[in-house]
Design a protein around this motif. Structure first.
Motif, PDB file in Angstrom:
ATOM      1  N   VAL A  63     -13.451 -18.061  40.380  1.00  0.00           N
ATOM      2  CA  VAL A  63     -13.672 -18.774  41.692  1.00  0.00           C
ATOM      3  C   VAL A  63     -13.032 -20.061  41.181  1.00  0.00           C
ATOM      4  CG1 VAL A  63     -15.153 -20.189  43.009  1.00  0.00           C
ATOM      5  CG2 VAL A  63     -15.740 -17.908  42.182  1.00  0.00           C
ATOM      6  N   VAL A  64     -12.076 -20.458  42.019  1.00  0.00           N
ATOM      7  CA  VAL A  64     -11.419 -22.059  41.973  1.00  0.00           C
ATOM      8  C   VAL A  64     -12.211 -22.929  42.925  1.00  0.00           C
ATOM      9  CG1 VAL A  64      -9.420 -23.289  41.820  1.00  0.00           C
ATOM     10  CG2 VAL A  64      -9.182 -21.008  40.937  1.00  0.00           C
ATOM     11  N   LEU A  65     -13.138 -23.591  42.156  1.00  0.00           N
ATOM     12  CA  LEU A  65     -13.812 -24.526  43.257  1.00  0.00           C
ATOM     13  C   LEU A  65     -13.081 -25.827  43.358  1.00  0.00           C
ATOM     14  CD1 LEU A  65     -16.474 -24.600  44.651  1.00  0.00           C
ATOM     15  CD2 LEU A  65     -17.437 -25.639  42.554  1.00  0.00           C
ATOM     16  N   VAL A  66     -12.778 -26.287  44.589  1.00  0.00           N
ATOM     17  CA  VAL A  66     -12.144 -27.407  45.080  1.00  0.00           C
ATOM     18  C   VAL A  66     -13.103 -28.537  46.003  1.00  0.00           C
ATOM     19  CG1 VAL A  66     -10.009 -26.515  44.816  1.00  0.00           C
ATOM     20  CG2 VAL A  66     -11.050 -26.524  47.126  1.00  0.00           C
ATOM     21  N   ASP A  67     -12.748 -29.643  45.896  1.00  0.00           N
ATOM     22  CA  ASP A  67     -13.361 -30.627  46.501  1.00  0.00           C
ATOM     23  C   ASP A  67     -12.201 -31.447  47.670  1.00  0.00           C
ATOM     24  OD1 ASP A  67     -14.464 -33.043  47.341  1.00  0.00           O
ATOM     25  OD2 ASP A  67     -15.278 -33.827  45.164  1.00  0.00           O
ATOM     26  N   THR A  68     -12.433 -31.293  48.854  1.00  0.00           N
ATOM     27  CA  THR A  68     -11.509 -31.918  49.883  1.00  0.00           C
ATOM     28  C   THR A  68     -11.148 -33.347  49.582  1.00  0.00           C
ATOM     29  OG1 THR A  68     -13.415 -32.372  51.180  1.00  0.00           O
ATOM     30  CG2 THR A  68     -12.116 -30.216  51.697  1.00  0.00           C
ATOM     31  N   ARG A  69     -12.084 -34.156  48.593  1.00  0.00           N
ATOM     32  CA  ARG A  69     -11.973 -35.767  48.554  1.00  0.00           C
ATOM     33  C   ARG A  69     -10.701 -35.610  47.282  1.00  0.00           C
ATOM     34  NH1 ARG A  69     -17.980 -36.921  47.063  1.00  0.00           N
ATOM     35  NH2 ARG A  69     -17.431 -35.148  45.731  1.00  0.00           N
ATOM     36  N   ARG A  70     -10.657 -34.526  46.554  1.00  0.00           N
ATOM     37  CA  ARG A  70      -9.646 -34.651  45.597  1.00  0.00           C
ATOM     38  C   ARG A  70      -8.994 -33.139  45.326  1.00  0.00           C
ATOM     39  NH1 ARG A  70     -11.827 -35.568  40.588  1.00  0.00           N
ATOM     40  NH2 ARG A  70     -13.635 -34.404  41.416  1.00  0.00           N
ATOM     41  N   LEU A  71      -8.236 -32.652  46.341  1.00  0.00           N
ATOM     42  CA  LEU A  71      -7.770 -31.384  46.461  1.00  0.00           C
ATOM     43  C   LEU A  71      -6.638 -31.280  45.155  1.00  0.00           C
ATOM     44  CD1 LEU A  71      -7.014 -30.436  50.146  1.00  0.00           C
ATOM     45  CD2 LEU A  71      -8.653 -29.447  48.475  1.00  0.00           C
ATOM     46  N   ASP A  87      -5.596 -23.548  57.554  1.00  0.00           N
ATOM     47  CA  ASP A  87      -4.009 -23.589  57.200  1.00  0.00           C
ATOM     48  C   ASP A  87      -3.834 -24.845  56.461  1.00  0.00           C
ATOM     49  OD1 ASP A  87      -3.424 -21.227  58.369  1.00  0.00           O
ATOM     50  OD2 ASP A  87      -3.000 -21.956  60.501  1.00  0.00           O
ATOM     51  N   GLU A  88      -4.368 -26.025  56.924  1.00  0.00           N
ATOM     52  CA  GLU A  88      -4.247 -27.262  56.347  1.00  0.00           C
ATOM     53  C   GLU A  88      -4.668 -27.345  54.836  1.00  0.00           C
ATOM     54  OE1 GLU A  88      -4.969 -30.660  59.652  1.00  0.00           O
ATOM     55  OE2 GLU A  88      -6.855 -29.826  58.718  1.00  0.00           O
ATOM     56  N   LEU A  89      -5.909 -26.480  54.419  1.00  0.00           N
ATOM     57  CA  LEU A  89      -6.036 -26.467  53.091  1.00  0.00           C
ATOM     58  C   LEU A  89      -5.218 -25.384  52.403  1.00  0.00           C
ATOM     59  CD1 LEU A  89      -9.934 -25.777  53.812  1.00  0.00           C
ATOM     60  CD2 LEU A  89      -8.791 -27.981  52.563  1.00  0.00           C
ATOM     61  N   ARG A  90      -4.811 -24.682  52.923  1.00  0.00           N
ATOM     62  CA  ARG A  90      -3.727 -23.484  52.289  1.00  0.00           C
ATOM     63  C   ARG A  90      -2.403 -24.294  52.018  1.00  0.00           C
ATOM     64  NH1 ARG A  90      -5.085 -18.540  51.545  1.00  0.00           N
ATOM     65  NH2 ARG A  90      -6.867 -17.664  52.762  1.00  0.00           N
ATOM     66  N   HIS A  91      -1.997 -25.047  52.705  1.00  0.00           N
ATOM     67  CA  HIS A  91      -0.650 -26.108  52.723  1.00  0.00           C
ATOM     68  C   HIS A  91      -0.777 -26.998  51.589  1.00  0.00           C
ATOM     69  CE1 HIS A  91       2.963 -27.665  53.969  1.00  0.00           C
ATOM     70  NE2 HIS A  91       2.469 -29.014  53.683  1.00  0.00           N
ATOM     71  N   ALA A  92      -2.177 -27.565  51.620  1.00  0.00           N
ATOM     72  CA  ALA A  92      -2.289 -28.589  50.682  1.00  0.00           C
ATOM     73  C   ALA A  92      -2.301 -28.207  49.328  1.00  0.00           C
ATOM     74  CB  ALA A  92      -3.626 -29.420  51.194  1.00  0.00           C
ATOM     75  N   LEU A  93      -3.079 -26.927  49.115  1.00  0.00           N
ATOM     76  CA  LEU A  93      -3.236 -26.485  47.815  1.00  0.00           C
ATOM     77  C   LEU A  93      -1.974 -25.223  47.559  1.00  0.00           C
ATOM     78  CD1 LEU A  93      -7.091 -25.284  48.220  1.00  0.00           C
ATOM     79  CD2 LEU A  93      -6.035 -26.970  46.528  1.00  0.00           C
ATOM     80  N   ASP A  94      -1.217 -25.080  48.261  1.00  0.00           N
ATOM     81  CA  ASP A  94      -0.155 -24.363  48.179  1.00  0.00           C
ATOM     82  C   ASP A  94      -0.506 -22.726  47.872  1.00  0.00           C
ATOM     83  OD1 ASP A  94       2.689 -23.558  48.021  1.00  0.00           O
ATOM     84  OD2 ASP A  94       2.856 -24.157  46.070  1.00  0.00           O
TER      85      ASP A  94
END
Length: 198
Positions: free
Chosen positions: A111-119, A152-159
């Protein structure tokens, strides 16, 4: 009536162990996730943040954080009498990444856990598992008051491509965490099935 032979078979049944790694940047909620879902009191190796670390640890977005994992978090979940899931949470700061190889050894997935405040704090973990070919899912920890983004925005931001499952979760909620772990197992199994067919 249960035969003596079937009773003996049940007594000899030793559960298979499955290992999943929970990784991500500093302060994204890894310790919280392991603690929320573990059926045992989790092993934690947390230490207080000190003045010495103020130049190293970036507390932007997690100003209230006062402890950090320095080795690992460990938890356990019994899936059924035949399968036990072991969770290993990694430390988040760059200076502890040397431990990730050891913690990931033998894992079926992560699991790669991410926080939208600091992607951006998720890039290191995504790169780590991609380079090693370990199946992983990206779990977006939805904090109270955090910004909401489309997939889509999250995928784009995280590549990350659509080949990598992306799941919204709340690391404090047991049921939410169980959904994330089920998705990791499904994804890992699909990779194994695909490799067997190829």
């Amino acid at each position: 009536m249960v035969s003596v032979r079937s009773e003996q078979r049940e007594e000899l049944l030793v559960p298979s162990s499955v290992k999943i790694v929970v990784a991500g940047g500093f302060g994204v909620g890894k310790t919280t996730l392991v603690g929320a879902v573990s059926e045992i009191t989790p092993l934690r190796t947390e230490e207080l943040l000190t003045e010495a670390g103020t130049e190293i640890d970036d507390l932007a977005g997690v100003e209230g954080k006062n402890t950090t994992t320095v080795a690992l978090d460990f938890g356990r979940i019994t899936i059924n009498p035949e399968v036990v899931l072991y969770l290993f949470g990694t430390p988040g700061q760059d200076r502890f990444w040397f431990m990730w190889d050891e913690l990931s050894h033998g894992a079926i997935g992560a699991v790669v856990l991410v926080d939208t405040r600091r992607l951006d704090s998720g890039f290191g973990a995504i790169d780590f598992f991609e380079r090693r070919g370990i199946p992983f899912v990206v779990a977006v920890n939805c904090f109270d008051g955090s910004h909401s983004y489309t997939e889509d925005e999250l995928r784009h931001a995280l590549d990350v491509t659509t080949n990598v499952p992306l799941v919204l979760c709340d690391a404090r909620d047991r049921e939410s965490c169980k959904v994330v772990l089920a998705r990791v197992i499904e994804h890992a199994m699909s990779k194994l099935d695909h490799a067997a067919i190829a």
